[in-house]
Design a protein around this motif. Structure first.
Motif, PDB file in Angstrom:
ATOM      1  N   THR A 166      -4.104 -11.111 -17.881  1.00 21.00           N
ATOM      2  CA  THR A 166      -4.853 -10.260 -16.965  1.00 21.00           C
ATOM      3  C   THR A 166      -3.920  -9.651 -15.924  1.00 21.00           C
ATOM      4  OG1 THR A 166      -6.735 -11.745 -17.282  1.00 21.00           O
ATOM      5  CG2 THR A 166      -6.845 -10.224 -15.436  1.00 21.00           C
ATOM      6  N   MET A 167      -4.139  -8.394 -15.613  1.00 28.54           N
ATOM      7  CA  MET A 167      -3.327  -7.672 -14.630  1.00 28.54           C
ATOM      8  C   MET A 167      -4.187  -7.391 -13.407  1.00 28.54           C
ATOM      9  SD  MET A 167      -0.517  -7.457 -16.305  1.00 28.54           S
ATOM     10  CE  MET A 167       0.430  -6.244 -15.401  1.00 28.54           C
ATOM     11  N   GLY A 168      -4.124  -8.245 -12.406  1.00 25.30           N
ATOM     12  CA  GLY A 168      -4.963  -8.078 -11.235  1.00 25.30           C
ATOM     13  C   GLY A 168      -6.414  -8.224 -11.648  1.00 25.30           C
ATOM     14  N   VAL A 169      -7.213  -7.206 -11.393  1.00 24.08           N
ATOM     15  CA  VAL A 169      -8.612  -7.229 -11.834  1.00 24.08           C
ATOM     16  C   VAL A 169      -8.774  -6.460 -13.136  1.00 24.08           C
ATOM     17  CG1 VAL A 169      -9.463  -7.482  -9.489  1.00 24.08           C
ATOM     18  CG2 VAL A 169      -9.208  -5.194 -10.471  1.00 24.08           C
ATOM     19  N   GLY A 170      -7.663  -6.000 -13.703  1.00 22.58           N
ATOM     20  CA  GLY A 170      -7.711  -5.267 -14.951  1.00 22.58           C
ATOM     21  C   GLY A 170      -7.541  -6.186 -16.146  1.00 22.58           C
ATOM     22  N   ALA A 171      -8.215  -5.868 -17.224  1.00 18.66           N
ATOM     23  CA  ALA A 171      -8.181  -6.714 -18.403  1.00 18.66           C
ATOM     24  C   ALA A 171      -6.902  -6.531 -19.198  1.00 18.66           C
ATOM     25  CB  ALA A 171      -9.385  -6.409 -19.288  1.00 18.66           C
ATOM     26  N   GLY A 172      -6.467  -7.615 -19.822  1.00 14.58           N
ATOM     27  CA  GLY A 172      -5.356  -7.569 -20.751  1.00 14.58           C
ATOM     28  C   GLY A 172      -5.857  -7.356 -22.162  1.00 14.58           C
TER      29      GLY A 172
END
Length: 119
Positions: free
Chosen positions: A100-106
């Motif tokens: 996961t990148m911060g609140v962004g999905a991987g």
């Protein structure tokens, strides 16, 4: 390649608790931030919580902060989401995600586990 398998969902009354688990395979788990997302019927998938690779740093959506706790055990390659004071609006399919990148999905997703909160 990473494989993620969620478990622990179910039906619970409002005010109740559940603990979700996400078992990961693949050597990148312990070095990656991981997160939980959810998708309610008719709505887009949304961010719930994220935890750093060490477990020291966490972040939550405003809607769950103070009620949900994300944690991980790198030795077991497992991530958890403890959900307390559940509300009917928490009803959704919950997905494990990473890296996961911060609140962004991987790029990697589990199959999802259904959480239903009755009023």
């Amino acid at each position: 390649q990473v494989q993620l398998v969620e478990s622990g969902g179910g039906l619970v009354q409002a005010g109740g608790s559940l603990r979700l688990s996400c078992a990961a395979s693949g050597r990148t788990f312990s070095r990656s931030a991981m997160g939980w997302f959810r998708q309610a019927p008719g709505k887009e998938r949304e961010f719930v919580a994220v935890i750093s690779w060490s477990g020291v740093s966490t972040n939550y959506a405003d809607s769950v902060r103070g009620r949900f706790t994300i944690s991980r055990d790198n030795a077991k390659a497992t991530m958890y989401l403890r959900m307390n004071s559940l509300k009917p609006e928490d009803t959704a399919v919950y997905y494990c995600n990473g890296p996961t990148m911060g609140v962004g999905a991987g790029p990697y997703w589990g199959q999802g586990t259904q959480v239903t909160v009755s009023s």
